[in-house]
Structure formats: structure tokens, C-alpha cells
Scaffold this motif. Sequence first.
Motif, mmCIF file in Angstrom:
data_model
loop_
_atom_site.group_PDB
_atom_site.id
_atom_site.type_symbol
_atom_site.label_atom_id
_atom_site.label_comp_id
_atom_site.label_asym_id
_atom_site.label_seq_id
_atom_site.Cartn_x
_atom_site.Cartn_y
_atom_site.Cartn_z
ATOM 1 N N GLU A 11 0.832 -1.205 0.000
ATOM 2 C CA GLU A 11 0.000 0.000 0.000
ATOM 3 C C GLU A 11 0.864 1.251 0.000
ATOM 4 N N PHE A 12 1.967 1.185 0.728
ATOM 5 C CA PHE A 12 2.901 2.312 0.738
ATOM 6 C C PHE A 12 3.536 2.494 -0.636
ATOM 7 N N ARG A 13 3.856 1.398 -1.313
ATOM 8 C CA ARG A 13 4.411 1.474 -2.664
ATOM 9 C C ARG A 13 3.443 2.218 -3.585
ATOM 10 N N ALA A 14 2.167 1.872 -3.499
ATOM 11 C CA ALA A 14 1.162 2.532 -4.337
ATOM 12 C C ALA A 14 1.066 4.018 -3.995
ATOM 13 N N GLU A 15 1.163 4.330 -2.695
ATOM 14 C CA GLU A 15 1.106 5.739 -2.281
ATOM 15 C C GLU A 15 2.274 6.533 -2.847
ATOM 16 N N VAL A 16 3.484 5.966 -2.761
ATOM 17 C CA VAL A 16 4.670 6.645 -3.286
ATOM 18 C C VAL A 16 4.563 6.807 -4.797
ATOM 19 N N ARG A 17 4.127 5.768 -5.475
ATOM 20 C CA ARG A 17 4.016 5.812 -6.929
ATOM 21 C C ARG A 17 3.012 6.868 -7.368
ATOM 22 N N ASP A 18 1.895 6.937 -6.685
ATOM 23 C CA ASP A 18 0.877 7.945 -7.025
ATOM 24 C C ASP A 18 1.406 9.358 -6.769
ATOM 25 N N TRP A 19 2.132 9.516 -5.655
ATOM 26 C CA TRP A 19 2.671 10.837 -5.319
ATOM 27 C C TRP A 19 3.696 11.287 -6.357
ATOM 28 N N LEU A 20 4.543 10.374 -6.787
ATOM 29 C CA LEU A 20 5.540 10.707 -7.798
ATOM 30 C C LEU A 20 4.888 11.058 -9.123
ATOM 31 N N THR A 21 3.819 10.372 -9.459
ATOM 32 C CA THR A 21 3.087 10.685 -10.691
ATOM 33 C C THR A 21 2.532 12.101 -10.636
ATOM 34 N N GLU A 22 2.059 12.510 -9.463
ATOM 35 C CA GLU A 22 1.528 13.868 -9.299
ATOM 36 C C GLU A 22 2.623 14.928 -9.364
ATOM 37 N N GLN A 23 3.786 14.615 -8.832
ATOM 38 C CA GLN A 23 4.850 15.609 -8.710
ATOM 39 C C GLN A 23 5.680 15.776 -9.973
ATOM 40 N N LEU A 24 5.803 14.716 -10.776
ATOM 41 C CA LEU A 24 6.666 14.759 -11.950
ATOM 42 C C LEU A 24 5.851 14.955 -13.222
ATOM 43 N N PRO A 25 6.426 15.609 -14.241
ATOM 44 C CA PRO A 25 5.707 15.826 -15.500
ATOM 45 C C PRO A 25 5.289 14.516 -16.159
ATOM 46 N N ASP A 26 4.269 14.594 -17.004
ATOM 47 C CA ASP A 26 3.754 13.390 -17.659
ATOM 48 C C ASP A 26 4.823 12.693 -18.497
ATOM 49 N N ASP A 27 5.696 13.479 -19.138
ATOM 50 C CA ASP A 27 6.724 12.908 -20.007
ATOM 51 C C ASP A 27 8.073 12.789 -19.290
ATOM 52 N N TRP A 28 8.053 12.744 -17.967
ATOM 53 C CA TRP A 28 9.288 12.731 -17.182
ATOM 54 C C TRP A 28 10.126 11.502 -17.479
ATOM 55 N N ASN A 29 11.401 11.749 -17.745
ATOM 56 C CA ASN A 29 12.316 10.644 -17.997
ATOM 57 C C ASN A 29 13.662 10.888 -17.338
ATOM 58 N N GLY A 30 13.643 11.658 -16.251
ATOM 59 C CA GLY A 30 14.869 11.931 -15.529
ATOM 60 C C GLY A 30 15.531 13.225 -15.965
ATOM 61 N N ILE A 31 16.569 13.617 -15.230
ATOM 62 C CA ILE A 31 17.288 14.847 -15.501
ATOM 63 C C ILE A 31 18.734 14.674 -15.040
ATOM 64 N N ASP A 32 19.627 15.428 -15.642
ATOM 65 C CA ASP A 32 21.023 15.403 -15.230
ATOM 66 C C ASP A 32 21.145 16.154 -13.916
ATOM 67 N N GLU A 33 21.295 15.411 -12.822
ATOM 68 C CA GLU A 33 21.329 16.035 -11.500
ATOM 69 C C GLU A 33 22.595 16.858 -11.272
ATOM 70 N N ASP A 34 23.594 16.693 -12.143
ATOM 71 C CA ASP A 34 24.812 17.480 -12.009
ATOM 72 C C ASP A 34 24.682 18.865 -12.631
ATOM 73 N N SER A 35 23.649 19.070 -13.431
ATOM 74 C CA SER A 35 23.437 20.374 -14.053
ATOM 75 C C SER A 35 22.806 21.340 -13.055
ATOM 76 N N GLU A 36 22.834 22.637 -13.378
ATOM 77 C CA GLU A 36 22.216 23.633 -12.507
ATOM 78 C C GLU A 36 20.717 23.392 -12.388
ATOM 79 N N GLU A 37 20.084 23.077 -13.525
ATOM 80 C CA GLU A 37 18.646 22.784 -13.508
ATOM 81 C C GLU A 37 18.348 21.561 -12.656
ATOM 82 N N GLY A 38 19.207 20.551 -12.799
ATOM 83 C CA GLY A 38 19.016 19.339 -12.012
ATOM 84 C C GLY A 38 19.198 19.576 -10.524
#
Length: 391
Positions: A11-38
Motif C-alpha cells: 500500500e505504501f508502494r502505491a502511495e509513493v508511486r501515485d505521489w511521484l506521478t503527481e509531482q513529476l511531469p507526464d513525459d518525465w524521464n529523468g534529468i542530469d542532476e549534475d546540471s544547474e537545472e538538475g
Amino acid sequence: MRYAFTTEEEEFRAEVRDWLTEQLPDDWNGIDEDSEEGWELTRVMRSKLADKGWLTLAWPEEYGGQGASFMKQVVFNEEMSHARCPGIDGSAIKMLGPTLMIHGSEEQRRTLLPPVARGEVEWCQGYSEPDSGSDLASLQLRVDETDDGWVVNGSKIWTSMAHRADWIFFLGRTNQDAPKHRGISFFVADMHTPGIEVRPIINMAGSHHFNQTIFEDVHIPKDALVGERDRGWYIGATLLDFERSGVQYSANGRRIFNELTEFAREQTGSDGRPMSEDPQVRNKFAELDVDIECARLVAYEVAWMQSVGQVPNKEASASKILGTQLMQKLAKFGTELGGMYGMLGPGSEFAPIDGKYPKMQLSSVSSTIAAGTTEINKGIIASRGLGLPRG
């Protein structure tokens, strides 16, 4: 062994997955965390995760955690890695925190851990030196005791995220005459202390993640020492056990596997048929599928050991080997699937899958070196796991 998660954990897995879906863009595929934007997105997501109480799930409540089970922490780590969501400070949460809980004083735990749980600080690790990598015990960073503290001189290298960090934990030599493993101590220091200089190292993939950290007559207080003086090697070894363990490799590997599977179904070979029907391609997918599952189950074993108060050792080394080699295999396969265009990197309109796999292949070279080379970890498995004599 097969691990079954409880109803609460699923149930917690489903909660985390739903929360991430809400927080991240629909076409989200990651970002370079070393960049300023990241980095900016990392800070935003870290704050949100802290508000949810998810940054330090398995930590005791008195230090800012929720006292959650290690397997619940595994569920969270899996979903974060699979979603390629930034925000986690692995150096502090995965390595320093558990180490302080074993070896640190109560004052150190109550002072240093809550800011991590609140997402307010970034930590980095000072282990390797220009002449001390795999033979870490040969390190020469000098720490001399004074009446009111310690004076540090020397340098560390490959210091991940030092240019972003607020604090550093590091190993230094406090006894010049003792055998190399017995004259080392474990310290923490504020990165804004006078005398600390950070010099960037740009890797061959074009990212700024590594640094060289210089200490020149750096004064740190008495309570910067963690545990006993001259016993830091054993504390550092505990930390490496935590660093080497992790389910993020298999979770991210599964995401990559699915991405490459979809790509192979959409691309046609010279015979006009989908690449996914090529027997050699199918065999490689089958091999990688097994590798991902093996890495996942060993990571679960490490988490289970932590949950019952054991410190993973040979198991953590096995997890590290399987996980890092898996990422290198996936990066190489992703590049090869692109065919003649496969070596084109990000920015080229002809690059398959946005050119991420050639860049990943370059970045993943260091993964089997960091936190102890594959050879070092195999030695740990041989000596501490199989009881074999040193060569």
C-alpha cells in the motif's frame, strides 16, 4: 530466496508511486542532476520529500525519521529510482546516518541528523586521495590534535558533490607511527570552514560531479571526531558496507530494461523485422532480465540484514558488484541497440533515445571503481564470505 512484501508495504508502494506521478511531469524521464537545472530540482524535491517525512523513513523518530522498517525503506528507494526522481542525499541518508547511529555520540546524532531529515543540508564523503584509492588505508591526510580541536592538512579526490556540500565526513591520519590501518580517525567538518578549497573535476561525459578537496591548516573542533581516535578505519569500513548496498541499481535497471525493450520493438533491422525478434537481441534481453533480478534479490538480502541489526559485509560487496556491473552492461547494450547512430550523444537530432546511453556508458565507467573496486569487493567476498586465505 523470494521476498514477499506485506500488505502495508505494498500500500505504501502505491502511495509513493501515485505521489511521484503527481509531482513529476507526464513525459518525465529523468534529468542530469549534475546540471544547474538538475540541482535546483533536487533541492525542490528534497524539501517536498522532507515534508512528507520520507527522506529518512527508517531512521529513529528522535533523529527525524519515522522508525519505518528497512523493507519499507527499500520500497521507497525502488520507486524513487524507478521514477528517476531526484532529491535524495545518499551520502548523508544512506551512509553517514547509519554510521553515526552505530559509532557517533548522542550529541553528534542529535546535532547532525535532524537537518538531514529536514532536507536542509548536503553532505559529501572524503575518503580517496590522489595516491590512496583502492589501498585506502595508505591515506596521508594529516590531522593533528591541538588544545581546542584538530588541524587538518592534505587533500581528498573524487569528492562527489563537494561543490554543493555543506558538510563533509572524512578519514584522516592521526597517528603517523602506527600501522596504516590503526592510525586513522573519522571526522566531520563544515565545508565553509576557512582553509577548505574545492577544485572541480569534469568527467569524460562532460559532467561536474567529482572534485578535489584541499585542506590547508583547517581548524575543526574537538567534537568533530566520531568514535575513538585511531579507530576510524573500522568506522569507515562500516560506512562502506552501507554505501555498497542498495536496491537503486536493480530498480533503475528495470526502468532502463523496459525502455530498451520498447525501443527494440519499434526499430526494424536490415531484414525489415522488429529488432525485438532478432534471436541475438532477445538472448541479450533475457540475460539482462536475469541480471536485474539477481541484483534485486541480493539488495533485498542486505536490507533484511540491516532490519535485524546486522551489518552487511560480504553481502554488501556482492550487491555492489552485481549492481554496478549491471549498469555498465545496460549502458553498453543501449548504445549498441542504436546501431550506427548509437554513439551520438545528447544534443544530436539523430541520437537514439536522446543520446542518453553513450553518455551513460561513459559515466558508468567509474561505478565499478567507486566505493571499492570490483577486485577489492571480490577480495572481501573471498576472505570474509568464503574464508579463503589472503593471496
